[in-house]
Design an enzyme around this catalytic site. Structure first.
Site, short mmCIF file in Angstrom:
data_model
loop_
_atom_site.label_atom_id
_atom_site.label_comp_id
_atom_site.label_asym_id
_atom_site.label_seq_id
_atom_site.Cartn_x
_atom_site.Cartn_y
_atom_site.Cartn_z
N TYR A 84 50.56 -10.26 111.56
CA TYR A 84 50.00 -9.36 112.56
C TYR A 84 51.14 -8.52 113.12
CZ TYR A 84 47.77 -7.72 116.89
OH TYR A 84 47.26 -6.95 117.90
N ASP A 142 59.57 -7.72 111.62
CA ASP A 142 58.84 -7.71 112.88
C ASP A 142 59.20 -9.00 113.60
OD1 ASP A 142 57.17 -7.86 115.00
OD2 ASP A 142 55.32 -7.44 113.89
N LYS A 162 57.58 -8.91 123.47
CA LYS A 162 57.48 -10.24 124.08
C LYS A 162 58.76 -10.62 124.86
CE LYS A 162 53.59 -11.37 121.34
NZ LYS A 162 53.17 -11.26 119.96
#
Ligand SMILES: *Cc1c(COP(=O)(O)O)cnc(C)c1O
Length: 428
Positions: free
Chosen positions: A145, A240, A268
């Site tokens: 994702y 990522d 994050k």
């Protein structure tokens, strides 16, 4: 049955005004057959809901809260900035400080750009890779994702690895026509994809440790193979690290596995709980970003001073304190305890972990790629989730998620979690 009275009322009111009663779909807890509890506060490793119930937190904001909730140094840094203003639309010194912290921690990053979410980071990195190489296609791994940008919102579907099929309504075939799919941990499939698209692939974008199908580590040699292949083919390797960055090591998965990508995406933890993201990498590649180069990318709130203050404070604690050693030890303790609890209760399953990212899968064998997460495993998870929540342990609400341990967790919290797991597994 509603989990609690105040949460149930809050959920009804929220559902009238927001789709699913939430601002991000997983929070609705649909896949675990439960209603969400509404949170009033977080303290260290704990959450308190609006009914006053307390939970040991393994969601950790879906990753950012590596220091736990309300870390005093992060709050102090934010308070200091609040008194000086919230947003200027002009550069601040602290943005360079944050960039310098990232460059010091993550050797593959020479230069970077701050954005406001992980989605923006991956979307922008992809645009940069295409602008730099002059190629259109890119490879995405099934089960990874990368946020909700159109071109990246594609999963395993047909099994045809080279045909992208959108998995969200509203994503047009045109938006994903240059998205190629490959199964995770399969170098041969990746080589075949490059052979079938010679000189056309701008980049591979990958979670170097997958967190978004549950925790799936790269097989030995896999990331090395991708590095060699992309180099040989003139394509870029984009890690990522929105989830793994600053978590599986201070320098992320690339430090842990010793691989040097061309571009890296962050989110994050880099904002310590505030909305932020970043992408960066090789100086020559980042040179194509406007205003130095022709790849446009911008943001009103990019480098927002309050977010940056939280990010710098978080990274400063992470590089000063032996946080990662502690997280490794706590992770190992939780892993061993969960394995033992499965054995004692006779529940079929395995536990996969990298540092403080951990997922117990109710599968028979290891999960190496998306299809290894069986329908059976997915079907078993909801009762386990509810059992854990009833026992005061808040898990991410899906078999396809990583649990996160924070530096505010301690051995007593881990042992309490293992005991709750033993009881919840016995009740399955
Ligand atoms: C969470 C996540 C994203 C998206 O970040 P947002 O801030 O939610 O947009 C992208 N990539 C990975 C690996 C993630 O875990």
């Amino acid at each position: 049955m509603p989990p609690t009275t105040e949460s149930h009322r809050a959920f009804e009111a929220a559902s009238r005004r927001m789709p699913g009663g939430v601002n991000s779909p997983a929070r609705a807890c649909l896949s675990v057959g439960a209603e969400p509890v509404f949170i009033k506060s977080g303290e260290g490793a704990w959450l308190t809901d609006v009914d006053g119930n307390r939970y040991l937190d393994y969601v950790c904001g879906f990753g950012p809260m590596i220091l736990g909730h309300g870390h005093p140094e992060v709050l102090a840094a934010m308070h200091a900035q609040l008194d000086r203003g919230l947003s200027y639309g002009a550069p601040t010194v602290a943005e360079t400080t944050l960039a310098e912290r990232v460059v010091a921690a993550v050797p593959s990053v020479d230069r970077m750009r701050l954005v406001s979410s992980g989605t923006e980071a991956t979307m922008s990195a992809l645009r940069v890779a295409r602008g730099f190489t002059g190629r259109h296609k890119f490879v995405k791994l099934e089960g990874c994702y990368h946020g909700h940008a159109d071109a990246l919102l594609v999963k395993a579907g047909s099994g045809a690895v080279n045909l992208g099929t959108p998995n969200s309504a509203g994503v047009t075939p045109g938006a994903v026509q240059d998205t190629l799919l490959a199964p995770y941990n399969d170098l041969d499939a990746m080589r075949a994809l490059f052979a079938a698209n010679p000189g056309e692939i701008a980049a591979i974008i990958i979670e170097p440790v997958v967190g978004n199908m549950g925790v799936v580590p790269p097989l030995p040699g896999y990331l090395e193979g991708l590095r060699e292949l992309t180099r040989a083919e003139g394509a870029l390797l984009i890690f990522d690290e929105v989830m793994t960055g600053f978590r599986v090591a201070l320098g992320g998965a690339q430090e842990r596995f010793g691989i040097t990508p061309d571009l890296t995406c962050f989110g994050k933890i880099i904002g310590g709980g505030m909305p932020i993201g970043a992408y960066g990498g090789r100086a020559d590649v980042m040179g194509v970003v406007a205003p130095e180069g022709g790849v446009y990318q911008a943001g009103t709130n990019s480098g927002n001073p309050v977010c940056v203050a939280a990010g710098v404070a978080t990274l400063d604690v992470l590089r000063r304190d032996p946080v990662h050693d502690r997280l490794e030890a706590l992770g190992a303790r939780l892993e061993a305890g969960l394995v033992a609890a499965m054995q004692q209760t006779g529940v079929q399953g395995i536990v996969q972990r990298v540092g403080s990212m951990i997922t117990p899968f109710f599968t028979e064998g290891p999960v190496r790629r998306f299809e290894d997460v069986t329908a059976d495993a997915v079907a078993r998870f909801p009762r386990f989730f509810r059992g854990m929540r009833e026992r005061g342990v808040m898990l991410p609400p899906s078999q396809y998620e990583a649990w996160f341990i924070s530096a505010a967790h301690d051995e007593a919290a881990i042992d309490r979690t293992i005991e709750a797991a033993r009881e919840s597994l016995a009740a399955l």
